[in-house]
Design a protein around this motif. Sequence first.
Motif, PDB file in Angstrom:
ATOM      1  N   PRO A  48       0.832  -1.207   0.000  1.00 52.91           N
ATOM      2  CA  PRO A  48       0.000   0.000   0.000  1.00 52.91           C
ATOM      3  C   PRO A  48       0.863   1.251   0.000  1.00 52.91           C
ATOM      4  N   GLN A  52      -1.323   1.023   6.525  1.00 46.00           N
ATOM      5  CA  GLN A  52      -2.746   0.771   6.326  1.00 46.00           C
ATOM      6  C   GLN A  52      -3.285  -0.163   7.402  1.00 46.00           C
ATOM      7  N   SER A  53      -4.455   0.151   7.913  1.00 42.86           N
ATOM      8  CA  SER A  53      -5.080  -0.690   8.922  1.00 42.86           C
ATOM      9  C   SER A  53      -5.629  -1.962   8.284  1.00 42.86           C
ATOM     10  N   ALA A  54      -5.320  -3.090   8.902  1.00 39.79           N
ATOM     11  CA  ALA A  54      -5.825  -4.375   8.421  1.00 39.79           C
ATOM     12  C   ALA A  54      -7.103  -4.789   9.142  1.00 39.79           C
ATOM     13  N   ALA A  76     -11.498   4.799   5.710  1.00 43.25           N
ATOM     14  CA  ALA A  76     -10.813   4.608   4.432  1.00 43.25           C
ATOM     15  C   ALA A  76     -11.022   5.835   3.540  1.00 43.25           C
ATOM     16  N   THR A  94     -10.890  -0.696   8.393  1.00 39.48           N
ATOM     17  CA  THR A  94     -10.052  -1.469   7.478  1.00 39.48           C
ATOM     18  C   THR A  94      -9.731  -0.663   6.215  1.00 39.48           C
ATOM     19  N   GLY A  95      -8.469  -0.631   5.856  1.00 38.50           N
ATOM     20  CA  GLY A  95      -8.021   0.086   4.660  1.00 38.50           C
ATOM     21  C   GLY A  95      -7.663   1.528   4.900  1.00 38.50           C
ATOM     22  N   GLN A  97      -5.732   4.911   6.501  1.00 41.15           N
ATOM     23  CA  GLN A  97      -4.343   5.273   6.774  1.00 41.15           C
ATOM     24  C   GLN A  97      -4.116   5.376   8.287  1.00 41.15           C
ATOM     25  N   ARG A 131      -0.518  -2.864   8.080  1.00 37.52           N
ATOM     26  CA  ARG A 131       0.198  -3.233   6.854  1.00 37.52           C
ATOM     27  C   ARG A 131       1.206  -2.130   6.548  1.00 37.52           C
TER      28      ARG A 131
END
Length: 287
Positions: A48, A52-54, A76, A94-95, A97, A131
């Motif tokens: 990414p 990034q948050s999983a 997101a 999720t997704g 920053q 991530r």
Amino acid sequence: MKNLIAVEEALALVLKNVKTTTETELISLDKAIGHVLAKDLYAPISLPPFRQSAMDGYALNYHHGNNFLVIGEVKAGDASRQILSKGQAVRIFTGAQVPKSANTVIKQELISKHGKSISVAGVIRLGSNIRPEGEQIQKNTLALNKGVILNASTIGFIAALGLVEIPVYKKPSVVIIVTGNELARGGQALKDGQIYESNAIMLKNALRSLGILSVDVLEVKDNYQETQLVLNSTLNQYDFTLVSGGISVGDYDFVGRALDKLGIEQVFYKVKQKPGQPLYFGRRNNL
């Protein structure tokens, strides 16, 4: 050459005698399926492109305790500019920053809320559920090798890099010629002695599965002069001419004679298979 050859030998002869193209073109991703990548492709960005948050949960700036003050939210698509002091957190999805000052993400199932504060159940591990930037691929590194056949997943990967056009090898031009007085088009009423023509649509879709989308279809009656005229035209206009019918030994099979008259070199004729034993493959002497 012996009369009948094995299917494997026929395929080997085709591959040996077909000229590999070096022509390339730039095409859009929505037309790239089945094409072959003409150059090594390097990533213009990292994936990414940010931490990034999983998980759906909370991004924390960890301190020696399990209680945190929630100071905001990041979903997101948001640009995350919150600066978290130790003991602070933001709601995150999720997704999204992860703020630069956050050092772990705790999934929401481990959180208990108390007004503007949260408490975490269990041990907090730094770096969890984040991530890293470039985890999938780093900017300016090799993304795909030249020669890769582009399928749906590789095209999706390229799109994630922000690219909209890519260099590919140009697909050959192909024409299908269907021969025979007995053939009728689908949707028409059959006359006595007629059958519906089905080989053209079969071959056209087989070519489509290989990414060859632009294919012309011509119809020729069982007439020697017409067969020779059409073949002469297509052989000069297209890279490949596929002919259905007219290649056996009947009185009204004119394709073989027409190809010989036009100077086509026979590579093989007749293959050990049923149906389809009278299968012909030829090439122009100057190619």
